[in-house]
Design a protein around this motif. Structure first.
Motif, short mmCIF file in Angstrom:
data_model
loop_
_atom_site.label_atom_id
_atom_site.label_comp_id
_atom_site.label_asym_id
_atom_site.label_seq_id
_atom_site.Cartn_x
_atom_site.Cartn_y
_atom_site.Cartn_z
N MET A 50 -37.84 1.39 8.12
CA MET A 50 -37.52 0.39 9.15
C MET A 50 -38.22 -0.94 8.87
SD MET A 50 -35.36 1.43 11.27
CE MET A 50 -34.52 2.51 10.19
N ILE A 51 -39.48 -0.86 8.44
CA ILE A 51 -40.23 -2.10 8.20
C ILE A 51 -39.68 -2.83 6.98
CG2 ILE A 51 -42.50 -3.01 7.54
CD1 ILE A 51 -43.72 -0.74 9.21
N PHE B 196 -36.25 -4.54 7.33
CA PHE B 196 -36.27 -5.75 8.14
C PHE B 196 -36.10 -6.99 7.27
CE2 PHE B 196 -37.17 -8.04 11.96
CZ PHE B 196 -37.96 -9.13 11.62
N PHE B 197 -36.56 -6.87 6.02
CA PHE B 197 -36.54 -8.03 5.13
C PHE B 197 -35.35 -8.04 4.19
CE2 PHE B 197 -40.58 -9.36 6.61
CZ PHE B 197 -41.30 -8.21 6.87
N PRO C 98 -28.70 -5.99 5.62
CA PRO C 98 -28.28 -4.62 5.88
C PRO C 98 -26.97 -4.23 5.21
CG PRO C 98 -27.97 -5.97 7.83
CD PRO C 98 -28.67 -6.82 6.84
N GLU C 99 -26.10 -5.22 4.94
CA GLU C 99 -24.79 -4.87 4.38
C GLU C 99 -24.80 -4.86 2.86
OE1 GLU C 99 -22.37 -7.75 6.42
OE2 GLU C 99 -23.03 -6.81 8.28
N GLU D 24 -31.24 1.99 6.10
CA GLU D 24 -31.68 1.74 7.48
C GLU D 24 -30.57 2.10 8.46
OE1 GLU D 24 -30.90 -1.96 9.09
OE2 GLU D 24 -32.77 -2.19 10.17
N SER D 25 -29.36 1.67 8.14
CA SER D 25 -28.22 1.92 9.00
C SER D 25 -27.99 3.41 9.20
CB SER D 25 -26.98 1.28 8.35
OG SER D 25 -26.03 0.98 9.31
N GLU D 26 -28.07 4.17 8.11
CA GLU D 26 -27.85 5.62 8.18
C GLU D 26 -28.97 6.32 8.95
OE1 GLU D 26 -24.93 6.77 7.04
OE2 GLU D 26 -25.46 8.72 7.90
N VAL D 27 -30.20 5.88 8.70
CA VAL D 27 -31.35 6.49 9.40
C VAL D 27 -31.24 6.28 10.90
CG1 VAL D 27 -33.85 6.22 9.80
CG2 VAL D 27 -32.98 6.44 7.47
N LEU D 28 -30.80 5.10 11.31
CA LEU D 28 -30.66 4.82 12.75
C LEU D 28 -29.62 5.74 13.39
CD1 LEU D 28 -30.89 0.93 12.70
CD2 LEU D 28 -32.54 2.48 13.71
#
Lengths: 226, 278, 211
Positions: A17-18, A21-22, A25-26, A34-38
């Protein structure tokens, strides 16, 4: 093993997640991770809610089985759980009473039994706060007096009748000073804003440090015993 | 026990009765008052009013049924305002107990009055667990978090959602909440994605959010039933909140009177005891 | 009013009055209502999670080819191990996954989304004022924020300059808490208004239809 593996999982889940952030996402690998983990977190989170339901069912079943005092009420709890849950899980194609759409047993029980009771439970707080205000709200010292005076001014300001009264007081005693506007400006957007901001900053710093402690495995109380 | 002590420790059921009467009386003798608009409520209304027609607005039903008296009038007035402007509305909730059902019922009831079509003019996404992940995940892809809407229709089959992929396609987020979720909408969504957010909250939470209005992170704020009444007036969508102001007024006056009487009883009791000791 | 609507209103009114009856004293009607409320709320969760998570997020996507979603599904099922003390350690993995994820998001958003913007808007307040009232407000905010933060700093004894600032903080806090109390009274009364309005606007008129 029983502690190390969860600590590593917590660290990795937070680290993703951290770092993401930087990253875009696409277009980046980290972003897609990140998208999958969420999505996975929302799925696991749903089972957490079910855990509470299983727990309450167990407790009430035990009370009914051992015929504890008031077990008839526990039986009603169990019946209510099943009467609500089972029709909701059945397909709407079998009957309009099933599923969760308007007209279903689930929808009917929610709006005409559960919802009124929930609203009423909180409505009772009006009586309790009035009783507490009458019995305990005393101007024992200067600080309490300041709290009491501010509360009274705000209670007056928030009702049309009170606002009209405050305007009249300002006109007649304070040379036309707009009291309601001053309450909004200097109390709500002044002192109150300042205190809330201070509390927000302090709490946010605390939450950030707690998050770091969880990720680094220093804080493990969420794991429970065993 | 002297008179003042007895007065100060009055049976709480008399207090309950007084409060109940103060709320019931305006129903028998209707009272109506001019409602003034606070700058924060006007700011929220003007922000929504300034949106181009056909903008996509996300309206959140982040409140439990327990606070419906304060929050539902806000959501209803907001829907009237948005539908009148021909805005496209995407509703969702982070509240598992009742959120999806209330969002469904309230939105469809108001939409019917404006002949709005589900799937084209408005969509109810419903609920998904773990609000932190939901708020963060929608920044990348709403469809990843919500593969289907509240009734199970795939998002790809809804015309409105073909143009709404994430927060970049949302012009404004109107949060109606009764808990701290507003803080997370601000810190997760507004801070990272820049989407303007306005909030309607219960009176318990309202004082806290002045800090966010002051910093510009929230575009406007409605606080409690009075806030709902203000928005109802501005949006010309009169409802329960405006009707409730009479009852609210009398109840507040009764409570203020009770606080004064309680303090008089306390101090008079103290002085009479001091006098006896001397 | 149709007969179905009347039944609905009377059922809602019965449970509303059953809960209100607690104000007089605890009684079987209140106990019954309370237990039914607990059961229905738990049942609501089951229906919701069945549809929103198990069907929409697991079953349908997996059937459409996203087989890897079986992993969070298994993690979710592992959560139930918590109910049996001998294997409750298994649930830690799922819990750690959720807690770690939330912690990672919070670490950034609390600082980026709350601390920095709030500090920034406090610091700007003195610089961009227009007129005496605006400047006074800015000073109130700066003094209030600093004194509140110092009041809640308990790692050092509140003596000397720290003590005086903390004392100023207390005064600000009393004003804010007073405002909070006023708003809280408003909130509670509003909730009562909602229920009374239902009884007066829907339940009482139904008497004329019945009798």
């Amino acid at each position: 093993m029983r502690t190390i593996v969860p600590v590593i999982v917590a660290f990795l889940a937070g680290f993703v997640m951290i770092v993401s952030f930087f990253f875009n996402p696409e277009r980046t690998f980290f972003g897609r991770i990140e998208s999958e983990v969420l999505v996975w977190v929302t799925i696991v989170g749903g089972f957490t809610l079910l855990l509470g339901v299983v727990s309450i069912t167990r407790v009430n079943w035990h009370a009914v089985r051992t015929k504890k005092e008031g077990w008839v009420y526990n039986l009603f709890t169990l019946l209510s759980i099943f009467v609500m849950a089972i029709p909701a899980m059945l397909p709407v194609s079998w009957s309009q009473l099933f599923g969760d759409t308007e007209g279903s047993i689930y929808d009917w029980l929610f709006f005409h039994v559960d919802y009124p009771m929930m609203a009423t439970m909180f409505a009772m707080l009006a009586f309790y706060i009035a009783s507490a205000a009458y019995r305990a709200f005393r101007a024992r010292n200067p600080e309490a007096t300041l709290l009491l005076v501010t509360a009274t001014l705000v209670m007056l300001w928030r009702i049309p009748m009170g606002e009209a009264f405050l305007i009249r007081v300002g006109d007649t005693l304070l040379f036309g000073y707009n009291l309601p506007e001053s309450i909004n400006t200097y109390i709500m957007n002044g002192a109150n804003l300042a205190v809330q901001r201070g509390i927000l900053i302090g709490a946010a710093l605390g939450a950030a440090s707690m998050s770091l402690r969880i990720m680094l495995g220093i804080e493990r109380t969420y794991m429970g015993k065993g | 026990m002297n008179f003042w002590d007895k007065l100060g420790t009055l049976d709480r059921r008399w207090i309950y009765l007084l409060v109940a009467l103060s709320v019931i009386f305006p129903l028998i003798v209707p009272m109506s008052f001019k409602i003034s608009i606070t700058p924060e409520a006007r700011q929220l209304f003007e922000a929504v009013d300034a949106l181009p027609d056909s903008s996509v607005v996300m309206l959140t039903f982040d409140y439990y049924p327990s606070t419906v008296a304060e929050t539902e009038p806000m959501a209803t007035a907001a829907l009237h305002h948005l539908f009148r402007k021909d805005c496209k509305v995407v509703t969702m909730t982070t509240i598992p107990l009742g959120g999806p059902s209330m969002a469904e019922r309230v939105t469809r009831t108001v939409a019917r009055k404006y002949n709005k079509v589900y799937g084209t003019d408005f969509v109810n996404l419903g609920y998904k667990a773990n609000w932190v992940a939901v708020l963060k995940g929608m920044g990348t892809s709403i469809e990843a978090i919500y593969p289907a809407d509240n009734s199970g229709t795939r998002l790809s089959e809804l015309p409105l959602m073909a143009t709404v992929k994430n927060y970049d396609d949302v012009s404004f987020i109107f949060v109606v909440a009764d808990n701290d979720i507003v803080q997370n909408w601000v810190s997760i969504v507004n801070a990272q994605y820049g989407t303007p957010i306005g909030a309607g909250v219960t009176a318990v939470g309202a004082p806290k959010y002045y800090a966010f209005v002051g910093s510009g992170q929230l575009t406007g704020l409605l606080g409690g039933m009075k806030g709902a009444a203000e928005y109802e007036l501005l949006a010309d969508a009169r409802g329960l909140a405006e009707k409730g102001m009479g009852m609210q007024s009398l109840a507040h006056l009764v409570i203020i009177l009770m606080v004064i009487v309680g303090n008089i009883a306390f101090f008079a009791g103290r002085w009479s005891k001091k006098g006896k000791v001397k | 009013m149709s007969s179905v609507e009347i039944i609905q209103i009377w059922v809602a009114a019965f449970f509303t009055l059953a809960i209100f009856s607690f104000l007089y004293k605890d009684n079987p009607f209140y106990k019954l209502a309370e237990h039914i409320f607990a059961g229905l709320s738990a049942g609501y969760y089951v229906g919701l999670i069945w549809k929103a998570v198990i069907i929409q997020q697991l079953w349908d996507p997996m059937l459409a080819g996203s087989w890897w979603l079986v992993i969070p599904g298994i993690l979710g099922v592992l959560m139930f191990a918590r109910l049996w003390p001998r294997i409750s350690w298994v649930s830690r993995i799922a819990l750690a996954f959720v807690m770690g994820n939330t912690a990672g998001i919070f670490l950034i958003t609390q600082l980026h989304g709350i601390v920095l913007p709030q500090m920034q808007s406090t610091m700007l307040a003195l610089g961009g004022t227009a007129g005496f009232a605006s400047a006074l407000l800015a000073i109130i905010v700066v003094v209030g924020v600093i004194s509140t933060l110092i009041y809640f700093y308990f790692s050092k004894e509140h003596t000397g300059v720290l003590g005086v600032t903390a004392r100023v903080g207390i005064w600000f806090i009393m004003v804010s808490f007073g405002a909070h109390f006023g708003y809280t009274v408003m909130a509670r009364i509003s909730l009562l208004i909602g229920r009374v309005y239902f009884l007066a606007d829907q339940w009482l008129p139904s008497f004329s239809q019945l009798f």
